[in-house]
Scaffold this active site. Structure first.
Site, PDB file in Angstrom:
ATOM      1  N   LYS A 111       0.821  -1.219   0.000  1.00  0.00           N
ATOM      2  CA  LYS A 111       0.000   0.000   0.000  1.00  0.00           C
ATOM      3  C   LYS A 111       0.849   1.261   0.000  1.00  0.00           C
ATOM      4  CE  LYS A 111      -4.423  -1.618   1.716  1.00  0.00           C
ATOM      5  NZ  LYS A 111      -5.462  -1.541   2.738  1.00  0.00           N
ATOM      6  N   LYS A 194      -5.997  -9.644  -7.252  1.00  0.00           N
ATOM      7  CA  LYS A 194      -7.112  -9.953  -6.363  1.00  0.00           C
ATOM      8  C   LYS A 194      -8.350  -9.148  -6.752  1.00  0.00           C
ATOM      9  CE  LYS A 194      -7.211  -8.565  -1.992  1.00  0.00           C
ATOM     10  NZ  LYS A 194      -7.189  -8.450  -0.526  1.00  0.00           N
ATOM     11  N   LYS A 197     -12.211  -4.018  -3.927  1.00  0.00           N
ATOM     12  CA  LYS A 197     -13.139  -2.888  -4.040  1.00  0.00           C
ATOM     13  C   LYS A 197     -12.447  -1.637  -4.539  1.00  0.00           C
ATOM     14  CE  LYS A 197     -13.724  -3.629   0.829  1.00  0.00           C
ATOM     15  NZ  LYS A 197     -14.770  -3.920   1.771  1.00  0.00           N
TER      16      LYS A 197
HETATM   17  P1  AMP Z   1     -11.512  -6.117   2.906  1.00  0.00           P
HETATM   18  O1  AMP Z   1     -12.465  -5.847   1.830  1.00  0.00           O
HETATM   19  O2  AMP Z   1     -10.096  -6.029   2.441  1.00  0.00           O
HETATM   20  O3  AMP Z   1     -11.792  -5.396   4.188  1.00  0.00           O
HETATM   21  O4  AMP Z   1     -11.698  -7.649   3.256  1.00  0.00           O
HETATM   22  C1  AMP Z   1     -12.784  -8.154   3.977  1.00  0.00           C
HETATM   23  C2  AMP Z   1     -12.686  -9.642   4.032  1.00  0.00           C
HETATM   24  O5  AMP Z   1     -12.855 -10.179   2.705  1.00  0.00           O
HETATM   25  C3  AMP Z   1     -11.328 -10.170   4.510  1.00  0.00           C
HETATM   26  O6  AMP Z   1     -11.503 -11.327   5.293  1.00  0.00           O
HETATM   27  C4  AMP Z   1     -10.590 -10.476   3.241  1.00  0.00           C
HETATM   28  O7  AMP Z   1      -9.620 -11.469   3.411  1.00  0.00           O
HETATM   29  C5  AMP Z   1     -11.724 -10.957   2.327  1.00  0.00           C
HETATM   30  N1  AMP Z   1     -11.406 -10.663   0.927  1.00  0.00           N
HETATM   31  C6  AMP Z   1     -11.245  -9.452   0.344  1.00  0.00           C
HETATM   32  N2  AMP Z   1     -10.989  -9.566  -0.974  1.00  0.00           N
HETATM   33  C7  AMP Z   1     -10.989 -10.904  -1.239  1.00  0.00           C
HETATM   34  C8  AMP Z   1     -10.788 -11.685  -2.427  1.00  0.00           C
HETATM   35  N3  AMP Z   1     -10.567 -11.126  -3.626  1.00  0.00           N
HETATM   36  N4  AMP Z   1     -10.878 -13.016  -2.317  1.00  0.00           N
HETATM   37  C9  AMP Z   1     -11.137 -13.602  -1.140  1.00  0.00           C
HETATM   38  N5  AMP Z   1     -11.332 -12.945   0.011  1.00  0.00           N
HETATM   39  C10 AMP Z   1     -11.262 -11.608  -0.020  1.00  0.00           C
END
Ligand code: AMP
Ligand code: TRP
Length: 332
Positions: A111, A194, A197
């Site tokens: 990041k 990946k 968002k």
């Molecule tokens: P975040 O959106 O980064 O706050 O992630 C929220 C949850 O979703 C966390 O447990 C991440 O590990 C999971 N997560 C986010 N993006 C992915 C992805 N592309 N594939 C699988 N899990 C994800």
């Protein structure tokens, strides 16, 4: 006693990766564990946020969790900033965290990129706050996607450092719960990135609020290669886009990649994609509709968060006061 804690950033655009990698597992875990799920708005502040949007996103993600099947009666769902003990414990644990451990965190490196000097202290201390989230509730199990494994290792390290330093068996070492199928959902535009968002292209992800047509269109437009589908998962090697779509299918159908390969052996992507779209719409359609309905009921969502933070604060107050005693701080 076993207790689950997990967090999710309220940064808008809840997507298929969040659902398959995290939320869906949270739903099944509530059956067998006392579960606490947190909207981590303090973590979100490590990147620039618009204040109104941030508040709106907390409500939207809360609606998403409930729509996906997390029961606010059975679980605690709350917003991180509503329980100030998180920030306080983060400071206390930060005093026991060697910089060397933080320097190894790959998320910070990714990041901050080459802007290390201008990156904020919050971004650097992010994993310490995450450790505080977990340890504040003495959680024993933490379901997260693959990408958060390193942060969880750090939380275990910090818990161990605390216990050793004060010669007391105080914090349980939290176990990661990384789930098998499709824990890492990749971008529909690039099988090596990946699904996220923050990706600029909305075609890279399927949002939980996308309607049926949008879901089908995004899957139709997803990047693929020209070859037909292989009969076994070994045939997916070197074909990240194909592997991703098969992985998504398997996860949505709650089956294995092997079974999906066997089913579609020799098929062209066009026919596979249309089946994948139908499957995705059947799973995500009702979820998205319910999520939109809940977003239009802000008073209900506020009520859930209010009750959740009261229940969380009670546990937090008790544990933090013990931490004060152990560390030699004055108690109120
Ligand atoms: P975040 O959106 O980064 O706050 O992630 C929220 C949850 O979703 C966390 O447990 C991440 O590990 C999971 N997560 C986010 N993006 C992915 C992805 N592309 N594939 C699988 N899990 C994800
Ligand atoms: N860092 C996690 C993510 O981006 C979110 C998070 C914050 C979290 N605190 C947590 C996850 C505590 C599990 C436990 O996905």
């Amino acid at each position: 006693m076993n207790r689950i804690f997990s967090g999710i950033q309220p940064s808008g655009n809840l997507h298929l990766g969040n659902y398959l990698g995290a939320i869906r597992n949270w739903v099944s875990l509530q059956e067998s564990f006392e579960s606490i799920y947190c909207l981590v708005d303090l973590h979100a502040l490590t990147m620039p946020q618009d204040p109104d949007e941030l508040r709106g996103n907390v409500r939207e993600v809360t609606a998403g969790l409930i729509a996906a099947g997390i029961d606010p009666e059975r679980c605690i769902i709350f917003c991180q900033s509503a329980v100030p003990a998180h920030s306080e414990l983060a400071w206390l644990l930060g005093c026991l965290t060697p910089l060397g451990w933080l320097n190894r965190m790959t998320q910070f490196k990714d990041k901050a990129g080459d802007q290390r000097d201008s990156a904020g202290l919050g971004l650097y201390a992010y994993p310490v706050l995450m450790a505080a989230d977990i340890l504040l509730y003495k959680a024993t199990h933490v379901p997260v996607g693959e990408d958060q494994k390193q942060h969880l290792e750090l939380a275990r390290g910090i818990a161990g450092a605390f216990n050793r330093h004060y010669g007391i068996d105080f914090f349980p070492l939290p176990e990661p719960q990384i789930f098998g199928a499709a824990t890492r959902v990749m971008s529909l535009r690039d099988g090596r990135a990946k699904m996220s968002k923050s990706d600029r292209s909305d075609y890279s992800r399927i949002n939980l609020t996308d309607d049926a047509e949008t879901i089908a269109l995004k899957i139709r437009k997803a990047r693929t290669d020209p070859d037909p589908l292989p009969g076994t998962p070994e045939g997916l090697e070197g074909r990240p886009e194909a592997a991703n779509l098969i992985g998504i299918y398997a996860a949505l159908a709650e089956t294995t990649q092997k079974a999906v390969c066997a089913k579609f052996e020799g098929a062209m992507f066009s026919s596979f994609k249309s089946e994948l779209a139908d499957l995705a719409v059947s799973v995500l359609g009702p979820l998205g509709a319910e999520m939109k309905r809940l977003v239009s009921e802000p008073a209900y969502i506020e009520g859930v968060l209010q009750r959740g933070s009261e229940r969380a604060a009670e546990i937090a107050r008790h544990n933090l006061s013990q931490v004060h005693t152990v560390m030699g701080l004055m108690r109120e």
